[in-house]
Design a protein around this motif. Structure first.
Motif, PDB file in Angstrom:
ATOM      1  N   ASP A 102       0.833  -1.215   0.000  1.00  0.00           N
ATOM      2  CA  ASP A 102       0.000   0.000   0.000  1.00  0.00           C
ATOM      3  C   ASP A 102       0.866   1.264   0.000  1.00  0.00           C
ATOM      4  O   ASP A 102       0.565   2.226  -0.707  1.00  0.00           O
ATOM      5  CB  ASP A 102      -0.917   0.030   1.237  1.00  0.00           C
ATOM      6  N   ILE A 103       1.928   1.246   0.800  1.00  0.00           N
ATOM      7  CA  ILE A 103       2.809   2.419   0.851  1.00  0.00           C
ATOM      8  C   ILE A 103       3.499   2.606  -0.499  1.00  0.00           C
ATOM      9  O   ILE A 103       3.613   3.719  -1.020  1.00  0.00           O
ATOM     10  CB  ILE A 103       3.827   2.295   2.005  1.00  0.00           C
TER      11      ILE A 103
ATOM     12  N   LEU B 180       8.398  15.524   2.103  1.00  0.00           N
ATOM     13  CA  LEU B 180       8.383  14.867   0.796  1.00  0.00           C
ATOM     14  C   LEU B 180       8.665  15.886  -0.308  1.00  0.00           C
ATOM     15  O   LEU B 180       9.471  15.648  -1.199  1.00  0.00           O
ATOM     16  CB  LEU B 180       6.998  14.266   0.540  1.00  0.00           C
TER      17      LEU B 180
ATOM     18  N   TYR C  65       1.858   9.466  -5.653  1.00  0.00           N
ATOM     19  CA  TYR C  65       2.390  10.796  -5.359  1.00  0.00           C
ATOM     20  C   TYR C  65       3.407  11.221  -6.435  1.00  0.00           C
ATOM     21  O   TYR C  65       3.352  12.337  -6.957  1.00  0.00           O
ATOM     22  CB  TYR C  65       3.053  10.802  -3.971  1.00  0.00           C
TER      23      TYR C  65
ATOM     24  N   LEU D  32       0.880   4.033  -2.939  1.00  0.00           N
ATOM     25  CA  LEU D  32       0.556   5.431  -2.640  1.00  0.00           C
ATOM     26  C   LEU D  32       1.724   6.350  -2.999  1.00  0.00           C
ATOM     27  O   LEU D  32       1.541   7.436  -3.537  1.00  0.00           O
ATOM     28  CB  LEU D  32       0.210   5.591  -1.153  1.00  0.00           C
ATOM     29  N   PHE D  33       2.925   5.870  -2.711  1.00  0.00           N
ATOM     30  CA  PHE D  33       4.123   6.653  -3.032  1.00  0.00           C
ATOM     31  C   PHE D  33       4.234   6.845  -4.551  1.00  0.00           C
ATOM     32  O   PHE D  33       4.555   7.924  -5.031  1.00  0.00           O
ATOM     33  CB  PHE D  33       5.371   5.944  -2.499  1.00  0.00           C
TER      34      PHE D  33
ATOM     35  N   ARG E 131      -4.441  15.288  -0.860  1.00  0.00           N
ATOM     36  CA  ARG E 131      -4.206  16.727  -0.964  1.00  0.00           C
ATOM     37  C   ARG E 131      -3.555  17.085  -2.304  1.00  0.00           C
ATOM     38  O   ARG E 131      -3.904  18.067  -2.942  1.00  0.00           O
ATOM     39  CB  ARG E 131      -3.322  17.205   0.182  1.00  0.00           C
ATOM     40  N   GLU E 132      -2.595  16.261  -2.711  1.00  0.00           N
ATOM     41  CA  GLU E 132      -1.894  16.496  -3.976  1.00  0.00           C
ATOM     42  C   GLU E 132      -2.881  16.400  -5.147  1.00  0.00           C
ATOM     43  O   GLU E 132      -2.826  17.196  -6.073  1.00  0.00           O
ATOM     44  CB  GLU E 132      -0.780  15.454  -4.131  1.00  0.00           C
TER      45      GLU E 132
ATOM     46  N   ILE F  68      -1.588  12.783   2.113  1.00  0.00           N
ATOM     47  CA  ILE F  68      -0.734  13.608   1.245  1.00  0.00           C
ATOM     48  C   ILE F  68      -1.160  13.444  -0.217  1.00  0.00           C
ATOM     49  O   ILE F  68      -1.269  14.410  -0.966  1.00  0.00           O
ATOM     50  CB  ILE F  68       0.756  13.223   1.425  1.00  0.00           C
ATOM     51  N   VAL F  69      -1.436  12.197  -0.612  1.00  0.00           N
ATOM     52  CA  VAL F  69      -1.844  11.930  -2.003  1.00  0.00           C
ATOM     53  C   VAL F  69      -3.195  12.598  -2.293  1.00  0.00           C
ATOM     54  O   VAL F  69      -3.381  13.191  -3.361  1.00  0.00           O
ATOM     55  CB  VAL F  69      -1.909  10.399  -2.277  1.00  0.00           C
TER      56      VAL F  69
ATOM     57  N   HIS G 146      -0.398   3.947  10.535  1.00  0.00           N
ATOM     58  CA  HIS G 146      -0.186   5.385  10.675  1.00  0.00           C
ATOM     59  C   HIS G 146       0.523   5.936   9.422  1.00  0.00           C
ATOM     60  O   HIS G 146       0.126   6.967   8.867  1.00  0.00           O
ATOM     61  CB  HIS G 146       0.656   5.624  11.937  1.00  0.00           C
ATOM     62  N   ASN G 147       1.553   5.231   8.966  1.00  0.00           N
ATOM     63  CA  ASN G 147       2.285   5.657   7.759  1.00  0.00           C
ATOM     64  C   ASN G 147       1.371   5.705   6.542  1.00  0.00           C
ATOM     65  O   ASN G 147       1.446   6.617   5.715  1.00  0.00           O
ATOM     66  CB  ASN G 147       3.431   4.689   7.455  1.00  0.00           C
ATOM     67  N   LYS G 148       0.507   4.685   6.437  1.00  0.00           N
ATOM     68  CA  LYS G 148      -0.398   4.632   5.282  1.00  0.00           C
ATOM     69  C   LYS G 148      -1.413   5.771   5.328  1.00  0.00           C
ATOM     70  O   LYS G 148      -1.718   6.374   4.306  1.00  0.00           O
ATOM     71  CB  LYS G 148      -1.126   3.277   5.243  1.00  0.00           C
TER      72      LYS G 148
ATOM     73  N   TYR H  45      -7.864   2.229   6.597  1.00  0.00           N
ATOM     74  CA  TYR H  45      -6.639   2.167   7.415  1.00  0.00           C
ATOM     75  C   TYR H  45      -6.941   2.526   8.871  1.00  0.00           C
ATOM     76  O   TYR H  45      -6.365   1.945   9.789  1.00  0.00           O
ATOM     77  CB  TYR H  45      -5.562   3.126   6.871  1.00  0.00           C
TER      78      TYR H  45
ATOM     79  N   LYS I 181       9.422   8.318   8.589  1.00  0.00           N
ATOM     80  CA  LYS I 181       8.012   7.907   8.606  1.00  0.00           C
ATOM     81  C   LYS I 181       7.430   8.203   9.985  1.00  0.00           C
ATOM     82  O   LYS I 181       8.134   8.028  10.970  1.00  0.00           O
ATOM     83  CB  LYS I 181       7.888   6.410   8.326  1.00  0.00           C
ATOM     84  N   PRO I 182       6.177   8.562  10.099  1.00  0.00           N
ATOM     85  CA  PRO I 182       5.225   8.817   9.015  1.00  0.00           C
ATOM     86  C   PRO I 182       5.606  10.081   8.224  1.00  0.00           C
ATOM     87  O   PRO I 182       6.131  11.036   8.796  1.00  0.00           O
ATOM     88  CB  PRO I 182       3.897   9.005   9.751  1.00  0.00           C
ATOM     89  N   PHE I 183       5.313  10.025   6.929  1.00  0.00           N
ATOM     90  CA  PHE I 183       5.720  11.106   6.042  1.00  0.00           C
ATOM     91  C   PHE I 183       4.960  12.382   6.345  1.00  0.00           C
ATOM     92  O   PHE I 183       3.812  12.352   6.770  1.00  0.00           O
ATOM     93  CB  PHE I 183       5.434  10.712   4.585  1.00  0.00           C
ATOM     94  N   ARG I 184       5.639  13.495   6.123  1.00  0.00           N
ATOM     95  CA  ARG I 184       4.996  14.809   6.176  1.00  0.00           C
ATOM     96  C   ARG I 184       5.080  15.400   4.774  1.00  0.00           C
ATOM     97  O   ARG I 184       6.110  15.279   4.109  1.00  0.00           O
ATOM     98  CB  ARG I 184       5.737  15.736   7.152  1.00  0.00           C
ATOM     99  N   ALA I 185       3.995  16.043   4.343  1.00  0.00           N
ATOM    100  CA  ALA I 185       3.931  16.578   2.974  1.00  0.00           C
ATOM    101  C   ALA I 185       5.113  17.510   2.681  1.00  0.00           C
ATOM    102  O   ALA I 185       5.726  17.422   1.611  1.00  0.00           O
ATOM    103  CB  ALA I 185       2.613  17.308   2.775  1.00  0.00           C
TER     104      ALA I 185
ATOM    105  N   SER J 118      -1.036   8.730   6.756  1.00  0.00           N
ATOM    106  CA  SER J 118      -0.401  10.018   6.447  1.00  0.00           C
ATOM    107  C   SER J 118      -0.088  10.133   4.956  1.00  0.00           C
ATOM    108  O   SER J 118      -0.311  11.180   4.344  1.00  0.00           O
ATOM    109  CB  SER J 118       0.843  10.256   7.298  1.00  0.00           C
ATOM    110  N   LEU J 119       0.379   9.045   4.342  1.00  0.00           N
ATOM    111  CA  LEU J 119       0.717   9.103   2.914  1.00  0.00           C
ATOM    112  C   LEU J 119      -0.547   9.250   2.061  1.00  0.00           C
ATOM    113  O   LEU J 119      -0.561  10.008   1.081  1.00  0.00           O
ATOM    114  CB  LEU J 119       1.514   7.846   2.520  1.00  0.00           C
TER     115      LEU J 119
END
Lengths: 137, 86
Positions: free
Chosen positions: A24-25, A122, A32, A28-29, B26-27, B23-24, B15-17, B59, A115-119, B19-20
């Motif tokens: 999933d990460i 990134l 982005y 999603l990455f 918002r983008e 971000i996606v 938590h990581n998922k 999530y 992690k967790p990422f901040r906008a 937050s990402l």
């Protein structure tokens, strides 16, 4: 060529690899990066596949998790990348920046995303990579 | 074997998922000048945003399950109402 067009074509040509055991990460990455204009994105979840793909593709940038889906971790992939593709910029990703930050820097990592990422983080890393690519082309 | 360490790691992953995915989302919305998009493009932006919002919702549910799994580990050692170690 207008600056915007030049920027667009640079982004499109940039090869980016995401090495991450959480699917999933990884997805999603990739979403982005696509939204930021990247088109050549490779996704890998194991250290073994990562090393093979790095050797084959010589990516411009790698986003590399420390824990991977096999017995080869991100630190080993980083070491190997410095040997087989020294121009590749490797950005580490982990929740444990305090534990690994210094070590990965010494091994030649270009950056570290906690992690967790901040906008903002990134975006900063992405802009820094892009600026260097722009300067180098 | 399930350990409290594994559960903390699992919780961190949710938590990581979250937050990402935020971000996606918002983008997807923020980078576009919505008033200048065609109906087709607007539909695409909305579909992407709804897709990632659905993921965030899932999530959060999964993170909640992980917290439930962790409760016995914690409450075995600390009384939940008084915070006093047992």
């Amino acid at each position: 060529m207008a600056i915007a067009q030049l920027k667009e074509s640079l982004m499109e040509s940039m090869k980016v690899m995401i090495i991450e055991d959480e699917i999933d990460i990884c997805d999603l990455f990739a979403d982005y990066l696509e939204m930021r204009g990247c088109e050549k994105i490779f996704k890998v979840s194991t250290g073994k596949d990562a090393i093979a793909k790095i050797e084959q593709e010589k990516p411009d940038v790698i986003f590399l998790d420390i824990q991977l889906a096999d017995n080869i971790n991100g630190l080993e992939v980083l070491r190997k990348t410095r040997e087989i593709s020294p121009d590749t910029k490797v950005i580490m990703m982990s929740a444990y920046k305090e534990e690994y930050g210094q070590q990965t820097q010494e091994l030649g990592a270009y950056g570290f995303l906690k992690k967790p990422f901040r906008a903002d983080d990134l975006s900063k890393v992405f802009d820094r990579v892009f600026k260097e690519k722009e300067g180098g082309s | 074997m399930t350990t409290v360490r594994n559960k903390f790691h699992e919780l961190g992953n949710w938590h990581n998922k979250i937050s990402l995915a935020a971000i996606v989302t918002r983008e997807a919305i923020g980078e576009n000048n919505l008033t200048q998009l065609s109906e087709f493009q607007l539909r695409k932006v909305a579909t992407k945003a709804i897709d990632t919002l659905n993921k965030i919702e899932q999530y959060v549910v999964n993170a909640d399950k992980t917290i439930d799994d962790m409760k016995p580990f914690i409450y075995q050692k600390i009384a939940p109402d008084t915070n006093i170690p047992k």
